[in-house]
Design a protein around this motif. Structure first.
Motif, PDB file in Angstrom:
ATOM      1  N   UNK A  95       0.833  -1.198   0.000  1.00 21.86           N
ATOM      2  CA  UNK A  95       0.000   0.000   0.000  1.00 21.86           C
ATOM      3  C   UNK A  95       0.874   1.257   0.000  1.00 21.86           C
ATOM      4  N   UNK A  96       1.911   1.258   0.823  1.00 18.15           N
ATOM      5  CA  UNK A  96       2.824   2.410   0.885  1.00 18.15           C
ATOM      6  C   UNK A  96       3.531   2.616  -0.448  1.00 18.15           C
ATOM      7  N   UNK A  97       3.886   1.530  -1.141  1.00 15.18           N
ATOM      8  CA  UNK A  97       4.527   1.645  -2.456  1.00 15.18           C
ATOM      9  C   UNK A  97       3.576   2.300  -3.449  1.00 15.18           C
ATOM     10  N   UNK A 125      10.076   3.776   0.342  1.00 13.23           N
ATOM     11  CA  UNK A 125      11.301   3.903  -0.449  1.00 13.23           C
ATOM     12  C   UNK A 125      12.212   2.695  -0.280  1.00 13.23           C
ATOM     13  N   UNK A 126      11.896   1.817   0.658  1.00 15.56           N
ATOM     14  CA  UNK A 126      12.759   0.673   0.938  1.00 15.56           C
ATOM     15  C   UNK A 126      13.832   1.039   1.946  1.00 15.56           C
ATOM     16  N   UNK A 127      14.688   0.102   2.205  1.00 11.61           N
ATOM     17  CA  UNK A 127      15.761   0.313   3.173  1.00 11.61           C
ATOM     18  C   UNK A 127      16.749   1.357   2.653  1.00 11.61           C
ATOM     19  N   UNK A 128      17.171   2.252   3.521  1.00  6.25           N
ATOM     20  CA  UNK A 128      18.159   3.247   3.128  1.00  6.25           C
ATOM     21  C   UNK A 128      19.497   2.569   2.901  1.00  6.25           C
ATOM     22  N   UNK A 129      20.196   3.001   1.869  1.00  6.64           N
ATOM     23  CA  UNK A 129      21.497   2.436   1.590  1.00  6.64           C
ATOM     24  C   UNK A 129      22.509   2.945   2.613  1.00  6.64           C
TER      25      UNK A 129
END
Length: 191
Positions: free
Chosen positions: A133-135, A141-145
């Motif tokens: 849902x957030x996507x 944004x996923x995990x921060x690099x």
């Protein structure tokens, strides 16, 4: 006949003091503690706990989720503990008391282990639904690099590499950047 406590938190940011307090209230002879995800098989302190077990000892945990990863894992632990003629007690899951040898104990272990597994599966399912849902809403944004484009250590490592005055091992030791991450960044820049 010793009381052996086992405490686990999933990460270094979590505080195990609640577990320590609960176990110390009933008096432990020894407490093993570790900070590692329950999903991993690499639980060194749990292995030490099990290896240290002697006939008549009882392992105490505040909650079943601290010691078992899955239904299968719980059954393997229980078999190992019973094999050493020891017991397992959970403070939260009061039904779990291997010191009592009755047919209902195994039945309850089977049912409750299944419920615990269902809880984990439902949490994971809800988490994945929330991420989807957030996507869709553009919020995930996923995990921060770790090594983003402005990471000072990585940028310095790249600079040192391009100057060709040091080996990759020396550069990585100075900048505290892993070798594989440095090569990955260099490969990205060459594209």
């Amino acid at each position: 006949m010793r009381k052996i406590g086992y405490i686990r938190v999933s990460s270094t940011s979590q505080n195990p003091s609640r577990q320590f307090q609960q176990l110390n209230e009933i008096g432990m002879d020894i407490i093993y503690e570790e900070k590692v995800s329950g999903a991993t098989k690499e639980r060194e302190q749990l292995q030490e706990t099990l290896e240290d077990l002697q006939d008549g000892d009882t392992i105490y945990v505040t909650d079943l989720t601290q010691i078992s990863r899955s239904t299968q894992d719980l059954f393997e632990l229980i078999d190992g503990i019973r094999g050493k003629k020891a017991s397992l007690k959970s403070l939260k899951d009061t039904w779990l008391d291997l010191s009592e040898n009755n047919p209902y104990s195994q039945f309850l272990i089977t049912v409750m282990a299944g419920v615990n597994q269902l809880e984990r599966d439902l949490i994971r399912m809800h988490q994945l639904e929330g991420i989807e849902l957030a996507k869709k809403e553009g919020k995930f944004k996923g995990r921060l690099k770790k090594y983003h484009k402005n990471h000072a250590g990585m940028n310095y490592a790249v600079k040192l590499y391009k100057e060709r005055g040091m080996t990759v091992n020396q550069i990585c030791e100075i900048t505290n950047v892993s070798i594989s991450s440095l090569y990955r960044r260099l490969s990205e820049e060459n594209k």
